[in-house]
Design an enzyme around this catalytic site. Structure first.
Site, PDB file in Angstrom:
ATOM      1  N   THR A  36       2.736  11.850  32.469  1.00  0.00           N
ATOM      2  CA  THR A  36       2.250  11.234  31.231  1.00  0.00           C
ATOM      3  C   THR A  36       3.184  11.695  30.115  1.00  0.00           C
ATOM      4  O   THR A  36       4.154  12.427  30.364  1.00  0.00           O
ATOM      5  CB  THR A  36       0.829  11.731  30.882  1.00  0.00           C
ATOM      6  OG1 THR A  36       0.902  13.131  30.565  1.00  0.00           O
ATOM      7  CG2 THR A  36      -0.154  11.508  32.018  1.00  0.00           C
ATOM      8  N   ALA A  82      -3.437  19.560  36.496  1.00  0.00           N
ATOM      9  CA  ALA A  82      -3.246  18.236  35.889  1.00  0.00           C
ATOM     10  C   ALA A  82      -4.476  17.843  35.085  1.00  0.00           C
ATOM     11  O   ALA A  82      -5.602  17.932  35.569  1.00  0.00           O
ATOM     12  CB  ALA A  82      -2.989  17.192  36.974  1.00  0.00           C
ATOM     13  N   ALA A  83      -4.236  17.437  33.855  1.00  0.00           N
ATOM     14  CA  ALA A  83      -5.348  17.029  32.999  1.00  0.00           C
ATOM     15  C   ALA A  83      -4.794  16.342  31.764  1.00  0.00           C
ATOM     16  O   ALA A  83      -3.630  16.512  31.412  1.00  0.00           O
ATOM     17  CB  ALA A  83      -6.177  18.243  32.572  1.00  0.00           C
ATOM     18  N   THR A 130     -10.745  25.725  30.929  1.00  0.00           N
ATOM     19  CA  THR A 130     -10.603  26.170  29.539  1.00  0.00           C
ATOM     20  C   THR A 130     -11.861  26.888  29.063  1.00  0.00           C
ATOM     21  O   THR A 130     -12.964  26.616  29.553  1.00  0.00           O
ATOM     22  CB  THR A 130     -10.346  24.930  28.648  1.00  0.00           C
ATOM     23  OG1 THR A 130     -10.513  25.301  27.282  1.00  0.00           O
ATOM     24  CG2 THR A 130     -11.333  23.803  28.945  1.00  0.00           C
ATOM     25  N   ASP A 131     -11.695  27.741  28.061  1.00  0.00           N
ATOM     26  CA  ASP A 131     -12.870  28.387  27.441  1.00  0.00           C
ATOM     27  C   ASP A 131     -13.683  27.392  26.616  1.00  0.00           C
ATOM     28  O   ASP A 131     -14.808  27.689  26.224  1.00  0.00           O
ATOM     29  CB  ASP A 131     -12.444  29.591  26.579  1.00  0.00           C
ATOM     30  CG  ASP A 131     -11.525  29.224  25.418  1.00  0.00           C
ATOM     31  OD1 ASP A 131     -11.078  28.059  25.327  1.00  0.00           O
ATOM     32  OD2 ASP A 131     -11.244  30.120  24.594  1.00  0.00           O
ATOM     33  N   GLU A 132     -13.103  26.202  26.352  1.00  0.00           N
ATOM     34  CA  GLU A 132     -13.788  25.244  25.477  1.00  0.00           C
ATOM     35  C   GLU A 132     -15.064  24.696  26.120  1.00  0.00           C
ATOM     36  O   GLU A 132     -15.921  24.146  25.432  1.00  0.00           O
ATOM     37  CB  GLU A 132     -12.823  24.125  25.049  1.00  0.00           C
ATOM     38  CG  GLU A 132     -11.619  24.709  24.339  1.00  0.00           C
ATOM     39  CD  GLU A 132     -10.687  23.700  23.681  1.00  0.00           C
ATOM     40  OE1 GLU A 132     -11.126  22.600  23.331  1.00  0.00           O
ATOM     41  OE2 GLU A 132      -9.499  24.052  23.510  1.00  0.00           O
ATOM     42  N   TYR A 156     -12.883  16.133  25.466  1.00  0.00           N
ATOM     43  CA  TYR A 156     -12.018  16.950  26.333  1.00  0.00           C
ATOM     44  C   TYR A 156     -12.821  18.034  27.038  1.00  0.00           C
ATOM     45  O   TYR A 156     -12.799  18.149  28.268  1.00  0.00           O
ATOM     46  CB  TYR A 156     -10.885  17.578  25.503  1.00  0.00           C
ATOM     47  CG  TYR A 156     -10.172  18.725  26.216  1.00  0.00           C
ATOM     48  CD1 TYR A 156      -9.431  18.495  27.378  1.00  0.00           C
ATOM     49  CD2 TYR A 156     -10.266  20.037  25.732  1.00  0.00           C
ATOM     50  CE1 TYR A 156      -8.793  19.543  28.039  1.00  0.00           C
ATOM     51  CE2 TYR A 156      -9.623  21.087  26.392  1.00  0.00           C
ATOM     52  CZ  TYR A 156      -8.892  20.836  27.542  1.00  0.00           C
ATOM     53  OH  TYR A 156      -8.274  21.881  28.198  1.00  0.00           O
ATOM     54  N   LYS A 160     -13.741  18.644  31.053  1.00  0.00           N
ATOM     55  CA  LYS A 160     -13.368  19.854  31.811  1.00  0.00           C
ATOM     56  C   LYS A 160     -14.635  20.530  32.373  1.00  0.00           C
ATOM     57  O   LYS A 160     -14.621  21.036  33.493  1.00  0.00           O
ATOM     58  CB  LYS A 160     -12.590  20.834  30.926  1.00  0.00           C
ATOM     59  CG  LYS A 160     -11.207  20.366  30.512  1.00  0.00           C
ATOM     60  CD  LYS A 160     -10.226  20.198  31.669  1.00  0.00           C
ATOM     61  CE  LYS A 160      -9.795  21.510  32.299  1.00  0.00           C
ATOM     62  NZ  LYS A 160      -8.700  21.301  33.278  1.00  0.00           N
ATOM     63  N   ASN A 186      -3.345  28.756  24.817  1.00  0.00           N
ATOM     64  CA  ASN A 186      -2.019  29.268  25.183  1.00  0.00           C
ATOM     65  C   ASN A 186      -0.987  28.883  24.135  1.00  0.00           C
ATOM     66  O   ASN A 186      -1.142  27.885  23.439  1.00  0.00           O
ATOM     67  CB  ASN A 186      -1.564  28.646  26.503  1.00  0.00           C
ATOM     68  CG  ASN A 186      -2.262  29.204  27.721  1.00  0.00           C
ATOM     69  OD1 ASN A 186      -1.676  29.276  28.799  1.00  0.00           O
ATOM     70  ND2 ASN A 186      -3.512  29.600  27.604  1.00  0.00           N
ATOM     71  N   ASN A 255      -6.829  29.798  11.869  1.00  0.00           N
ATOM     72  CA  ASN A 255      -5.670  28.894  11.872  1.00  0.00           C
ATOM     73  C   ASN A 255      -4.759  29.125  10.674  1.00  0.00           C
ATOM     74  O   ASN A 255      -3.539  29.161  10.807  1.00  0.00           O
ATOM     75  CB  ASN A 255      -6.143  27.429  11.870  1.00  0.00           C
ATOM     76  CG  ASN A 255      -6.845  27.056  13.160  1.00  0.00           C
ATOM     77  OD1 ASN A 255      -6.639  27.705  14.195  1.00  0.00           O
ATOM     78  ND2 ASN A 255      -7.673  26.040  13.118  1.00  0.00           N
TER      79      ASN A 255
END
Ligand code: NAD
Ligand code: TYD
Length: 349
Positions: A36, A82-83, A130-132, A156, A160, A186, A255
């Site tokens: 992709t 893959a994602a 993921t931690d999400e 997303y 997951k 990451n 951020n």
């Protein structure tokens, strides 16, 4: 081991592929990636001719192709990365996230079951997550552990979470040996410049606006990508089937503090006057449903498998900045789209 790595041309996958191909010359690595926008074979130029490495362009949802790969290469291990991975894209177009992250994972599990069932000895299906999936934390000191209930809030993270549940369902229902790791944000070399850190570095280099969502108060826990790749290596070789491992850097940043840090470090590197890049900061409309804070308790992987991060944020960011400054061609190819011709050039001419 005959290892099928999915998504190996992406950011994290390319570090995992390089590490396994280099450190385990007697194992065979088959990298399945559909390429992709996020897949970039220029990430793997240095190892593409190694005798224990094969690249296959294809979709994890293509049952016939995955079946053929299992048959041909006697796959014993799947390391599934893959994602579709970008939250902002999932807000604009959720369906491709469901197709790749959920249906694609289900297809891999189904084909693995077909080939392995009856003999799960020496087999492992390792899902990188993921931690999400755990949702969002308030400001404070609490952290996600492996026992935290799932509470995904973006398309997303919901996709997951679904794929994690499917992987666990195959463990409980069919006794397939599986392992899952849930990692924090990451950063590092080869990171596509749509995510916060590489986007800021790219825009600072080109003196473009630095879009900070909302007030820039959201917190993420950052981990250097090589530390994640090493954790994946450790879990692949020593993780216990049926277990989940959280991976994180104990390294929380707002951020806006990250953006300031990057501006100041880049000003010093580029010989710009102090404060020059901070002028580029532009506060923009907040992300819809923006998770406030992520933080990982990584004590299980430390206590059970002996993994701790090698890099601090300062050392990891210094390496990352150097990499982006010395690999302008990579960045130019990614932003111009030229990287997407690499497959045809290297594998078909
Ligand atoms: P990435 O977007 O950089 O790479 C994804 C790769 O998967 C690309 O090479 C892409 O071509 C490939 N791919 C996408 N759809 C495919 C399909 N249908 N068939 C085959 N290949 C396909 O992602 P990343 O940041 O390297 O993340 C890798 C994995 O790690 C993902 O599963 C992600 O959820 C997880 N993760 C990422 C982070 C992070 O901070 N980036 C943190 C924790 C977990
Ligand atoms: P991102 O790198 O997209 O990772 P994730 O959403 O998976 O955590 O974003 C990291 C944080 O940075 C997140 O709180 C959103 C914010 N952000 C910005 O403020 N500006 C940007 O341009 C981007 C891409 C992200």
């Amino acid at each position: 081991m005959n290892i099928l790595i999915t998504g190996g041309a992406g950011f994290i996958g390319s570090h995992v592929v390089r590490r396994l191909v280099t450190n385990y010359p007697h194992d065979n690595i088959i990298n399945l990636d559909v390429l992709t926008y996020a897949g970039n074979l220029e990430n793997l130029k240095d190892i593409q001719d190694k005798p224990n490495y094969i690249f296959v362009k294809g979709d994890i949802g293509d049952e016939a192709l995955v079946d053929e790969l299992f048959k041909k290469h006697h796959i014993t291990h799947v390391v599934h990365l893959a994602a579709e991975s970008h939250v902002d894209r999932s807000i604009k177009d959720p369906l491709i996230f469901l197709k790749t992250n959920i249906i694609g994972t289900a297809n891999l599990l189904q084909v693995a079951k077909k080939h392995w069932s009856g003999d799960y000895n020496g087999k492992l299906f390792y899902h990188i997550s993921t931690d999400e999936v755990y949702g969002s934390l308030e400001m404070g000191t609490d952290m996600f552990t492996e026992e935290t209930a799932y509470d995904p809030r973006s398309p997303y993270s919901a996709s997951k979470a679904s794929s994690d549940h499917l992987v666990r369902a195959f463990y409980h229902t069919y006794h397939m040996p599986v392992v899952i790791s849930n990692c924090s944000n990451n950063y590092g070399p080869n990171h596509f410049p749509e995510k916060l850190i590489p986007l800021m570095l790219h825009n600072i280099i080109h003196k473009k606006p630095l879009p900070v969502y909302g007030k820039g108060e959201n917190v993420r826990d950052w981990l250097y990508v090589e530390d994640h790749a090493r954790a994946i290596d450790v879990i692949l070789h020593h993780g216990k089937p049926g277990e989940t491992y959280n991976i994180g850097g104990h390294n929380e940043w707002k951020n806006i503090d990250i953006v300031h840090y990057l501006c100041d470090a880049m000003d010093a590197k580029l010989g710009r006057s102090s404060g020059e890049s901070r002028e580029l900061i532009t506060y923009v409309t907040d992300r819809a449903g923006h998770d406030l804070r992520y933080a990982i308790d990584a004590s299980k992987i430390k206590n059970e498998l002996g993994w701790v991060p090698a890099e601090t944020f300062e050392t990891g960011i210094a390496k990352t900045i150097d990499w982006y400054l010395h690999n302008q061609e990579w960045l130019d190819h990614v932003t111009s789209g030229a990287y997407q011709e690499y497959y045809e050039k290297m594998y078909h001419e």
